[in-house]
Write a protein that holds these residues in place. Structure first.
Motif, PDB file in Angstrom:
ATOM      1  N   ALA A  73     -88.430 -99.872 115.913  1.00 20.85           N
ATOM      2  CA  ALA A  73     -88.755 -98.705 115.099  1.00 20.85           C
ATOM      3  C   ALA A  73     -87.957 -98.674 113.805  1.00 20.85           C
ATOM      4  O   ALA A  73     -88.355 -98.022 112.848  1.00 20.85           O
TER       5      ALA A  73
ATOM      6  N   TYR B 297     -97.550 -99.370 118.556  1.00 20.65           N
ATOM      7  CA  TYR B 297     -96.485-100.214 119.094  1.00 20.65           C
ATOM      8  C   TYR B 297     -96.802-101.695 118.914  1.00 20.65           C
ATOM      9  O   TYR B 297     -95.924-102.488 118.616  1.00 20.65           O
ATOM     10  N   GLU B 298     -98.051-102.028 119.101  1.00 18.67           N
ATOM     11  CA  GLU B 298     -98.423-103.438 118.971  1.00 18.67           C
ATOM     12  C   GLU B 298     -98.254-103.925 117.546  1.00 18.67           C
ATOM     13  O   GLU B 298     -97.883-105.062 117.307  1.00 18.67           O
TER      14      GLU B 298
ATOM     15  N   ILE C 222     -89.328-101.870 120.926  1.00 18.64           N
ATOM     16  CA  ILE C 222     -90.089-101.416 119.766  1.00 18.64           C
ATOM     17  C   ILE C 222     -89.131-101.310 118.585  1.00 18.64           C
ATOM     18  O   ILE C 222     -88.267-100.445 118.565  1.00 18.64           O
TER      19      ILE C 222
ATOM     20  N   SER D  57     -91.331 -93.917 120.995  1.00 20.63           N
ATOM     21  CA  SER D  57     -91.133 -95.340 121.251  1.00 20.63           C
ATOM     22  C   SER D  57     -89.787 -95.664 121.871  1.00 20.63           C
ATOM     23  O   SER D  57     -89.600 -96.736 122.414  1.00 20.63           O
TER      24      SER D  57
ATOM     25  N   TYR E 204     -90.112 -96.676 125.294  1.00 19.49           N
ATOM     26  CA  TYR E 204     -90.593 -98.040 125.439  1.00 19.49           C
ATOM     27  C   TYR E 204     -89.619 -98.909 124.670  1.00 19.49           C
ATOM     28  O   TYR E 204     -89.601 -98.857 123.463  1.00 19.49           O
TER      29      TYR E 204
ATOM     30  N   LYS F 248     -94.433-104.138 116.831  1.00 15.76           N
ATOM     31  CA  LYS F 248     -93.847-105.312 117.485  1.00 15.76           C
ATOM     32  C   LYS F 248     -94.093-106.584 116.679  1.00 15.76           C
ATOM     33  O   LYS F 248     -93.339-107.532 116.788  1.00 15.76           O
TER      34      LYS F 248
ATOM     35  N   MET G 105     -93.397 -93.298 116.972  1.00 15.01           N
ATOM     36  CA  MET G 105     -92.043 -93.848 116.857  1.00 15.01           C
ATOM     37  C   MET G 105     -91.073 -92.989 117.633  1.00 15.01           C
ATOM     38  O   MET G 105     -90.185 -93.476 118.313  1.00 15.01           O
TER      39      MET G 105
END
Length: 115
Positions: free
Chosen positions: A60, A15-16, A58, A52, A55, A19, A49
DNA sequence: CCATTGACTTAAG
DNA sequence: CCTTAAGCCAATG
């Protein structure tokens, strides 16, 4: 941000990286997996993903397969959402294929320059 | 715990 | 250009 932070889950690391993908650029699953040191585990990136969507924030849609094909479009709220988002960022998509993929391609291993 | 699946990738025929 | 196979590993039944 230190990638050597092992306290984070693999997903969190993915995710980092995602982003940090610049607007108007895309990358692929393998590149992210490679950047995280598990290049053979590109499937896990796809799994990340898939998870994701819970969250938010993100992007994706900026992650496609290594051909620049929008293989994961069906996992969005609507199948056309992914290409619409890409198009809105200036990325041309024709028939689920990103045009000039290698031009807009963003490789984390290069751009984030692993120390 | 075992079997199957998958937003993947590479190699081989 | 097409199909198989293998490697990878979390999630799911």
């Amino acid at each position: 941000m230190k990638i050597s932070d092992k306290n984070k889950d693999f997903f969190a690391l993915v995710y980092e990286v995602v982003k940090q993908i610049p607007k108007g650029r895309v990358t692929n699953y393998g590149a992210i997996a490679n950047y995280l040191g598990t290049k053979r585990s590109s499937r896990m990136v796809g799994w990340a993903m898939n998870a994701s969507h819970i969250y938010k924030e993100i992007p994706a849609h900026r992650v496609v397969n290594r051909q620049g094909l929008l293989t994961g479009k069906m996992h969005f709220d609507y199948p056309t959402e992914m290409e619409e988002l890409l198009m809105s960022e200036g990325i041309e998509v024709i028939n689920d294929q990103i045009v000039n993929f290698q031009i807009v391609f963003w490789d984390p291993e290069v751009e984030l320059a692993i120390a």
